[in-house]
Motif scaffolding. Structure first.
Motif, PDB file in Angstrom:
ATOM      1  N   SER A 199       0.834  -1.194   0.000  1.00  0.00           N
ATOM      2  CA  SER A 199       0.000   0.000   0.000  1.00  0.00           C
ATOM      3  C   SER A 199       0.872   1.249   0.000  1.00  0.00           C
ATOM      4  N   VAL A 200       0.242   2.363  -0.359  1.00  0.00           N
ATOM      5  CA  VAL A 200       0.875   3.671  -0.277  1.00  0.00           C
ATOM      6  C   VAL A 200      -0.021   4.515   0.619  1.00  0.00           C
ATOM      7  N   GLU A 201       0.517   4.925   1.749  1.00  0.00           N
ATOM      8  CA  GLU A 201      -0.225   5.751   2.690  1.00  0.00           C
ATOM      9  C   GLU A 201       0.036   7.216   2.353  1.00  0.00           C
ATOM     10  N   VAL A 202      -1.008   8.023   2.278  1.00  0.00           N
ATOM     11  CA  VAL A 202      -0.896   9.442   1.961  1.00  0.00           C
ATOM     12  C   VAL A 202      -1.099  10.226   3.251  1.00  0.00           C
ATOM     13  N   ARG A 203      -0.082  11.038   3.619  1.00  0.00           N
ATOM     14  CA  ARG A 203      -0.156  11.815   4.855  1.00  0.00           C
ATOM     15  C   ARG A 203       0.325  13.233   4.613  1.00  0.00           C
ATOM     16  N   LYS A 204      -0.294  14.176   5.298  1.00  0.00           N
ATOM     17  CA  LYS A 204       0.207  15.550   5.292  1.00  0.00           C
ATOM     18  C   LYS A 204       1.400  15.611   6.236  1.00  0.00           C
ATOM     19  N   ILE A 205       2.308  16.535   5.952  1.00  0.00           N
ATOM     20  CA  ILE A 205       3.422  16.786   6.858  1.00  0.00           C
ATOM     21  C   ILE A 205       3.048  18.002   7.687  1.00  0.00           C
ATOM     22  N   ALA A 206       3.125  17.865   9.002  1.00  0.00           N
ATOM     23  CA  ALA A 206       2.738  18.950   9.902  1.00  0.00           C
ATOM     24  C   ALA A 206       3.670  20.141   9.708  1.00  0.00           C
ATOM     25  N   LYS A 207       3.076  21.318   9.710  1.00  0.00           N
ATOM     26  CA  LYS A 207       3.867  22.541   9.607  1.00  0.00           C
ATOM     27  C   LYS A 207       4.510  22.815  10.963  1.00  0.00           C
ATOM     28  N   ARG A 208       5.764  23.230  10.890  1.00  0.00           N
ATOM     29  CA  ARG A 208       6.482  23.566  12.111  1.00  0.00           C
ATOM     30  C   ARG A 208       7.328  24.793  11.857  1.00  0.00           C
ATOM     31  N   ASP A 209       7.160  25.807  12.638  1.00  0.00           N
ATOM     32  CA  ASP A 209       7.936  27.040  12.500  1.00  0.00           C
ATOM     33  C   ASP A 209       7.881  27.584  11.083  1.00  0.00           C
ATOM     34  N   GLY A 210       6.733  27.468  10.440  1.00  0.00           N
ATOM     35  CA  GLY A 210       6.574  28.006   9.083  1.00  0.00           C
ATOM     36  C   GLY A 210       7.204  27.157   8.004  1.00  0.00           C
ATOM     37  N   ILE A 211       7.769  26.014   8.370  1.00  0.00           N
ATOM     38  CA  ILE A 211       8.413  25.128   7.403  1.00  0.00           C
ATOM     39  C   ILE A 211       7.526  23.912   7.206  1.00  0.00           C
ATOM     40  N   HIS A 212       7.386  23.442   5.961  1.00  0.00           N
ATOM     41  CA  HIS A 212       6.580  22.239   5.675  1.00  0.00           C
ATOM     42  C   HIS A 212       7.482  21.036   5.729  1.00  0.00           C
TER      43      HIS A 212
END
Length: 116
Positions: free
Chosen positions: A103-116
């Motif tokens: 499978s391929v899991e699709v996830r957002k990357i949490a923003k931290r200090d304005g950086i993705h």
């Protein structure tokens, strides 16, 4: 982030099959890069892998990500997508999906200090 999960990390394909999959994967990533949507990637080899867990009041270390789990993470790529749906469309083209149970899991990357 597209996370590649493999049903059985113990199974090893032939060198020829691995070459075919690598070419397919590079072509697939190349297609995403041609759209200026590719950010980066990394494979996660099984060699010298360890799992550290807390069990019965102690930290335990086992070899490899194999033990009691059914699937393993084989790698990931990071894409710039305008929506989750666009990332899902990229995921649908992944050669990883040729393997039964993969499978391929699709996830957002949490923003931290304005950086993705």
């Amino acid at each position: 982030m597209l996370i590649f999960r493999h049903e059985d990390g113990n199974k090893v394909a032939s060198p020829e099959q691995i070459q075919i999959w690598m070419k397919q994967t590079m072509d697939w990533i190349g297609g995403i890069a041609a759209q200026n949507k590719f950010v980066g990637s990394n494979g996660l080899p099984f060699d010298d892998a360890r799992v550290v867990m807390h069990k019965n009041g102690k930290n335990m270390v086992t070899n490899g990500p194999f033990g009691e789990i059914k699937e393993t993470i084989g790698g990931y790529i990071i894409v710039k997508a305008d929506s989750v749906e666009e990332a899902v469309e990229f995921a649908k083209g992944s050669p990883v999906l040729q393997g039964e149970g993969n499978s391929v899991e699709v996830r957002k990357i949490a923003k931290r200090d304005g950086i993705h």
